[in-house]
Design an enzyme around this catalytic site. Sequence first.
Site, PDB file in Angstrom:
ATOM      1  N   HIS A  88       0.829  -1.199   0.000  1.00  0.00           N
ATOM      2  CA  HIS A  88       0.000   0.000   0.000  1.00  0.00           C
ATOM      3  C   HIS A  88       0.867   1.255   0.000  1.00  0.00           C
ATOM      4  O   HIS A  88       0.526   2.256  -0.631  1.00  0.00           O
ATOM      5  CB  HIS A  88      -0.915   0.019   1.232  1.00  0.00           C
ATOM      6  CG  HIS A  88      -1.984  -1.019   1.212  1.00  0.00           C
ATOM      7  ND1 HIS A  88      -3.307  -0.741   1.431  1.00  0.00           N
ATOM      8  CD2 HIS A  88      -1.929  -2.360   0.998  1.00  0.00           C
ATOM      9  CE1 HIS A  88      -4.024  -1.839   1.357  1.00  0.00           C
ATOM     10  NE2 HIS A  88      -3.202  -2.851   1.109  1.00  0.00           N
TER      11      HIS A  88
ATOM     12  N   HIS B 110       2.594 -14.747  -8.179  1.00  0.00           N
ATOM     13  CA  HIS B 110       1.288 -14.992  -7.569  1.00  0.00           C
ATOM     14  C   HIS B 110       0.216 -14.088  -8.159  1.00  0.00           C
ATOM     15  O   HIS B 110      -0.964 -14.256  -7.858  1.00  0.00           O
ATOM     16  CB  HIS B 110       1.380 -14.766  -6.068  1.00  0.00           C
ATOM     17  CG  HIS B 110       1.677 -13.349  -5.691  1.00  0.00           C
ATOM     18  ND1 HIS B 110       2.753 -12.649  -6.198  1.00  0.00           N
ATOM     19  CD2 HIS B 110       1.039 -12.479  -4.856  1.00  0.00           C
ATOM     20  CE1 HIS B 110       2.760 -11.430  -5.700  1.00  0.00           C
ATOM     21  NE2 HIS B 110       1.738 -11.298  -4.883  1.00  0.00           N
TER      22      HIS B 110
ATOM     23  N   SER C 293       2.620  -6.764  -8.751  1.00  0.00           N
ATOM     24  CA  SER C 293       3.437  -7.639  -9.592  1.00  0.00           C
ATOM     25  C   SER C 293       2.895  -7.699 -11.012  1.00  0.00           C
ATOM     26  O   SER C 293       3.651  -7.710 -11.986  1.00  0.00           O
ATOM     27  CB  SER C 293       3.492  -9.042  -8.988  1.00  0.00           C
ATOM     28  OG  SER C 293       4.160  -9.036  -7.741  1.00  0.00           O
TER      29      SER C 293
ATOM     30  N   GLN D  93      -5.944 -12.132  -7.053  1.00  0.00           N
ATOM     31  CA  GLN D  93      -4.932 -12.769  -7.885  1.00  0.00           C
ATOM     32  C   GLN D  93      -5.528 -13.636  -8.990  1.00  0.00           C
ATOM     33  O   GLN D  93      -4.982 -13.701 -10.101  1.00  0.00           O
ATOM     34  CB  GLN D  93      -3.983 -13.579  -6.997  1.00  0.00           C
ATOM     35  CG  GLN D  93      -3.218 -12.700  -6.019  1.00  0.00           C
ATOM     36  CD  GLN D  93      -2.585 -13.475  -4.881  1.00  0.00           C
ATOM     37  OE1 GLN D  93      -2.428 -14.697  -4.952  1.00  0.00           O
ATOM     38  NE2 GLN D  93      -2.217 -12.767  -3.815  1.00  0.00           N
TER      39      GLN D  93
END
Length: 473
Positions: free
Chosen positions: A22, A367, A372, A392
Amino acid sequence: MTSGPAQPRPHVLLVAAPFQSHVNPLLRLGRRLAAKGLLVTFTTALRAGIRLSPGDGDGDGDGGGAGAEAGRGRLRVEPLRGGGIWAPDDPRFRVAGDMARHVEAAGPAALEELVRGQADAGRPVTCVVANAFVPWALRVAGELGLPRGMLWIQSCALLSVYYHHVHALAAFPEAGAPGSVTLPGLPELDADDLQPLLIYASGQDLWRQMLVADLGRAGDTVPRVFVNTFDELEHATIQGLREHLPVIPVGPLLEPDDADGECESSPAADDDDGCAAWLDARPPRSVVFVAFGSLVNNDSGEVAEIAAGLASTGRPFLWVVHDDTRDLLSPDALAAACLDRDRGKVVPWCAQGRVLAHPAVGCFVTHCGWNSTAEALAAGVPVVASPRWSDQRINSRFLVDVHRVGVRAPAPLARDALRERVEEVMGGPEAAAMARRAAGWKEAARAAVRGGGSSDHGVQAFVDQIRHVGARH
């Protein structure tokens, strides 16, 4: 004729939840705002383990105006203090739920104290922008009569899912039952894509309560909802949600040099455990990069399977294994995988965006957390997607089925599946096409954040509004 007193510079106060995932996007938004001439103060309940870049300013809590220059503006860091906020090394910070409850209870008084201190120092706050999952910060800003904005750090797709559910705008499958839901601008999402999202959490769940508080009145009391995405990536989703919510894409919120695809030496790269030098010695697009974010904990069985799978590819790899997981990796498995560190390198942490931007990286085993996902797209790196929870699964759907820049792998990972998926991405029949599509998203991401790009336009419009607000006071 004597001119009146100089007006203070417009001042945006950023309030983050105390999680690294965050902190990073909100700090990066702060740097962009400062680069356009604003004074920006960043705050959070700073705890041990939170990393701030060396270039970030530090107000030192003394009101002295210390900070880091950023373009024509200034970025300062003022940790939340007072109100009973725990000390950074307090062990109670290690339990996410306890931390969130504590910050929700102690944060309002500390934030009020910070806002008043800024005014007393001649830096009155013009606007407050907070992460999602800190609804108390927006409540305090409203009570103080300050304009408000929220930064949603995940995809616009997930924001749309949650918003439609909170406001009962679509029929979602019942918990544990088969079914699907179709939302504007999204592919059809089945029950597996939606599990285990907070829409199925108990009404007593703290995170669900904060989500409902954030989105229940968003658009009415929070007229600006910034999203860490860019228009070209989620255009249809953004347009569909804008019928209900004033979303402003401002992403990808990455380090400037990450977004530009550079991986040069810099102060931020000095503490990289030799990653840059190791990558420099590898051929272009040859390295398998494996990282599962800060919250995924691989068990001992999966760690052993990943090690064996990486060894079986015969390719060089860089693998992030956190200190609390390293003990699960046996010396024999590590030696077999790495061949005395010549073929493989295992590190406890790395600057992920910089690693992905390095030309030696050819595949990212991930993941599929949103940070990412955005970093992979901005770097133009194809992925092996092994999603676990939260957003995800939805992110992996977009990467694999919509953007077609990767393949899906089971979770937990098994050695044969890992080897097969890596080979599919790096040497299979579709590998070249995946690489071309990934390179296209890299260019689109770079264009979005350049001057005049779609995300830069959203940032500039906000800056213009804040200057107008400041001029009236």
